[in-house]
Design a protein around this motif. Sequence first.
Motif, PDB file in Angstrom:
ATOM      1  N   ARG A  92       0.807  -1.230   0.000  1.00 17.59           N
ATOM      2  CA  ARG A  92       0.000   0.000   0.000  1.00 17.59           C
ATOM      3  C   ARG A  92       0.833   1.270   0.000  1.00 17.59           C
ATOM      4  N   GLY A  93       2.156   1.147  -0.120  1.00 20.57           N
ATOM      5  CA  GLY A  93       2.998   2.324  -0.128  1.00 20.57           C
ATOM      6  C   GLY A  93       4.371   2.020  -0.692  1.00 20.57           C
ATOM      7  N   LEU A  94       5.146   3.094  -0.949  1.00 18.05           N
ATOM      8  CA  LEU A  94       6.500   2.971  -1.503  1.00 18.05           C
ATOM      9  C   LEU A  94       7.391   4.027  -0.872  1.00 18.05           C
ATOM     10  N   ILE A  95       8.531   3.591  -0.343  1.00 24.27           N
ATOM     11  CA  ILE A  95       9.532   4.513   0.200  1.00 24.27           C
ATOM     12  C   ILE A  95      10.747   4.475  -0.718  1.00 24.27           C
ATOM     13  N   VAL A 115       8.224   9.206  -9.412  1.00 23.61           N
ATOM     14  CA  VAL A 115       7.768   8.124  -8.537  1.00 23.61           C
ATOM     15  C   VAL A 115       6.573   8.586  -7.707  1.00 23.61           C
ATOM     16  N   SER A 116       6.630   9.801  -7.210  1.00 24.45           N
ATOM     17  CA  SER A 116       5.514  10.341  -6.427  1.00 24.45           C
ATOM     18  C   SER A 116       4.233  10.365  -7.251  1.00 24.45           C
ATOM     19  N   GLN A 117       4.342  10.788  -8.516  1.00 28.07           N
ATOM     20  CA  GLN A 117       3.160  10.862  -9.376  1.00 28.07           C
ATOM     21  C   GLN A 117       2.628   9.473  -9.715  1.00 28.07           C
ATOM     22  N   ALA A 118       3.541   8.522  -9.926  1.00 26.81           N
ATOM     23  CA  ALA A 118       3.107   7.149 -10.217  1.00 26.81           C
ATOM     24  C   ALA A 118       2.388   6.544  -9.012  1.00 26.81           C
ATOM     25  N   CYS A 119       2.909   6.814  -7.818  1.00 24.82           N
ATOM     26  CA  CYS A 119       2.250   6.328  -6.592  1.00 24.82           C
ATOM     27  C   CYS A 119       0.830   6.868  -6.496  1.00 24.82           C
ATOM     28  N   GLY A 157       6.681   7.658   0.320  1.00 28.51           N
ATOM     29  CA  GLY A 157       7.563   8.000   1.430  1.00 28.51           C
ATOM     30  C   GLY A 157       8.985   8.230   0.936  1.00 28.51           C
ATOM     31  N   ILE A 158       9.786   8.883   1.779  1.00 29.35           N
ATOM     32  CA  ILE A 158      11.156   9.215   1.385  1.00 29.35           C
ATOM     33  C   ILE A 158      12.173   8.664   2.372  1.00 29.35           C
ATOM     34  N   TYR A 159      13.289   8.198   1.846  1.00 26.21           N
ATOM     35  CA  TYR A 159      14.484   7.866   2.622  1.00 26.21           C
ATOM     36  C   TYR A 159      15.522   8.926   2.254  1.00 26.21           C
ATOM     37  N   PRO A 193       1.933  14.783  -0.486  1.00 28.54           N
ATOM     38  CA  PRO A 193       1.905  14.174   0.847  1.00 28.54           C
ATOM     39  C   PRO A 193       2.928  13.043   0.973  1.00 28.54           C
ATOM     40  N   VAL A 194       3.589  12.997   2.115  1.00 27.43           N
ATOM     41  CA  VAL A 194       4.589  11.975   2.413  1.00 27.43           C
ATOM     42  C   VAL A 194       4.141  11.206   3.648  1.00 27.43           C
ATOM     43  N   PHE A 195       4.059   9.883   3.558  1.00 26.56           N
ATOM     44  CA  PHE A 195       3.574   9.098   4.703  1.00 26.56           C
ATOM     45  C   PHE A 195       4.698   8.671   5.638  1.00 26.56           C
TER      46      PHE A 195
END
Length: 447
Positions: A70-73, A110-114, A122-124, A158-160
């Motif tokens: 349900r998410g990608l970092i 990547v943000s837009q694809a998500c 999310g970001i590292y 938005p960043v989770f």
Amino acid sequence: MTLDEKLVQIKPSSRQLAFQELEFYAFVHFTVNTFTNKEWGDGKESPSIFNPTQFDPEQWCSAIKSAGMRGLILTCKHHDGFCLWPSKFTNHSISSSPYKNGKADIVADVSQACKKFGLKFGIYLSPWDRNSKLYGQGKAYDDYFINQLTELLTNYGPVFSVWFDGACGEGPNGKKQVYDFPRYYEVIRKLQPQACISVCGPDVRWCGNEAGHCREAEWSVVPLRTKDTEIIKEKSQQDDSQEFRQRKISACDEDLGSRTALENEKDLIWYPAEVNTSIRPGWFYHPEEDNGVRPLSELIDIYYKSVGGNATFLLNIPPTPLGLFHQNDVQRLKEIGDYLNKAFGKSIAKVDFPTYEHHENAFLYHLSFDEAEIRHVVLQEDISKSQRVESFTLEINQNGKWESFYNGKVIGYKKIIRLENPVKSGQIRIKILDCRLEPVLKSIAVY
């Protein structure tokens, strides 16, 4: 106030609740290391090597979604200091690469694809930057880091999750940088108040290993000082202060939250665990590992023990130098999703916010349904009321007699009981044997 009364006062924030509900999400390690076949870069790599000519974040998101994640970092910047976005504060970025003539922004794509695929983003951002000449200079480097953090938290929606690790080395001046984490946290809370800060942060803790091993009893209520285990891990506990005369706490400790572990703790925190591991032996892509993708059985086992053991599951998938997930990884992700859909797609019986009967020092929950073969039982506590259950047993009714078929410890956000040998019945009983005050279950489901 009794110990149990004190413990149930510790509850998750709204951001922690939302984070735990994601359950299963992806890590994507992608940087110059992808092109050098290394795990850690030294910061001397030329941006000219970064050229993922077939980069397709929608392929990533489609594969991630197929697994039930349900998410990608995204590793926006790893220890090598190379930025996947056109940062205004360094030339060591995608702007200096040949990819799209330096006009690309991987983070934005990547943000837009998500967003398109309904995944949280999310970001590292590695605090250790082996390329920056400011590293090791204290506030000057922190200012630089804050500037990059601000870019990521203001330009990409938005960043989770903001995922920090504690990796630290010497800068060009021979000194280690002492990270100003409180300052970093302040910026995150201001710019992305719903983002959870993970590992080196106050919201989500590391489970203690990168192999996918999980605790038998995972507690979300733990000592407040647990949140500093990764930040101060280099610091030996030789202090004579009262804090250091207490038991040492490590992220690897098997017991972080039992009554025994907490009875002499002054301050407590809601600090749920995240299990992080990679689908391959390495975190970055290595062609020699194409046949080393973990078997489905191993990944499903980690899923049961993490998502089904009061933790979340962060699974890394590393893209190839082309900018695509390898077909072997894509296939495995689909197999995960197919397995989970088959196992949990439709319940035999489900009750939300069930009520209990109090009987002979136990709390009893009953479910009746058409007789069927039971393979899974999924229990959830209403963790907005804290985590309470210490031990329980499951029973089925066989010919009018209740028989126990499973004994468990904690429940927490979710407990998945997998029965290697399915049982057949039309009645099930959950007997809570020990809990903090009274149990508050959110859901009982049978599959």
